[in-house]
Design a protein around this motif. Sequence first.
Motif, PDB file in Angstrom:
ATOM      1  N   SER A 132     -17.203 -19.459  44.494  1.00 37.63           N
ATOM      2  CA  SER A 132     -16.121 -18.946  43.654  1.00 37.63           C
ATOM      3  C   SER A 132     -14.826 -18.763  44.444  1.00 37.63           C
ATOM      4  CB  SER A 132     -16.528 -17.610  43.030  1.00 37.63           C
ATOM      5  OG  SER A 132     -16.433 -16.560  43.991  1.00 37.63           O
ATOM      6  N   GLN A 163     -17.730 -13.196  35.717  1.00 36.46           N
ATOM      7  CA  GLN A 163     -16.818 -14.283  35.343  1.00 36.46           C
ATOM      8  C   GLN A 163     -16.785 -15.366  36.414  1.00 36.46           C
ATOM      9  OE1 GLN A 163     -13.166 -12.137  34.651  1.00 36.46           O
ATOM     10  NE2 GLN A 163     -13.633 -11.825  32.473  1.00 36.46           N
ATOM     11  N   HIS A 183     -17.949 -19.210  35.813  1.00 35.47           N
ATOM     12  CA  HIS A 183     -16.967 -20.275  36.046  1.00 35.47           C
ATOM     13  C   HIS A 183     -17.482 -21.268  37.080  1.00 35.47           C
ATOM     14  CE1 HIS A 183     -13.273 -22.070  37.765  1.00 35.47           C
ATOM     15  NE2 HIS A 183     -12.960 -22.156  36.480  1.00 35.47           N
ATOM     16  N   THR A 185     -18.085 -25.185  36.208  1.00 33.98           N
ATOM     17  CA  THR A 185     -17.224 -26.204  36.804  1.00 33.98           C
ATOM     18  C   THR A 185     -17.933 -27.095  37.810  1.00 33.98           C
ATOM     19  OG1 THR A 185     -16.419 -24.682  38.505  1.00 33.98           O
ATOM     20  CG2 THR A 185     -15.122 -24.861  36.463  1.00 33.98           C
TER      21      THR A 185
END
Length: 87
Positions: A19, A34, A38, A42
Motif C-alpha cells: 500500500s 481501505q 485498494h 489494483t
Amino acid sequence: MTATTSMLTAARAEALFTSHLPTGSKPSPVAVEQAIRHAVRTRGGVRGCAADVAGEYGDHPECAAPRMRWARQVVEDLYGSRWALAA
C-alpha cells in the motif's frame, strides 16, 4: 507476535505492505482497511500482492524486512484485537 500466522493475516499484511501507507505510521483502522482493499483490487488479488512483496524482497531486502514487520504488526493489532473482543 505469534509464532504462526494465519493465511488471512499473511494476505492482509502483504496487501498492506504494497500500500501507499508509510512504514512506521500508525494508520487508523479505516485507513488500513481501505489500503488493503485498494491494494488487492489494483494488484489483481492477493497473489498479485504476494508477487509484489517477493519482488521487493529481491530488489530491496534492506527495506522490505522492516516494512513487512510494520505491516504484520499493524494487521495483528487491528484484526487480532477484534478476535479477542469477540471471544
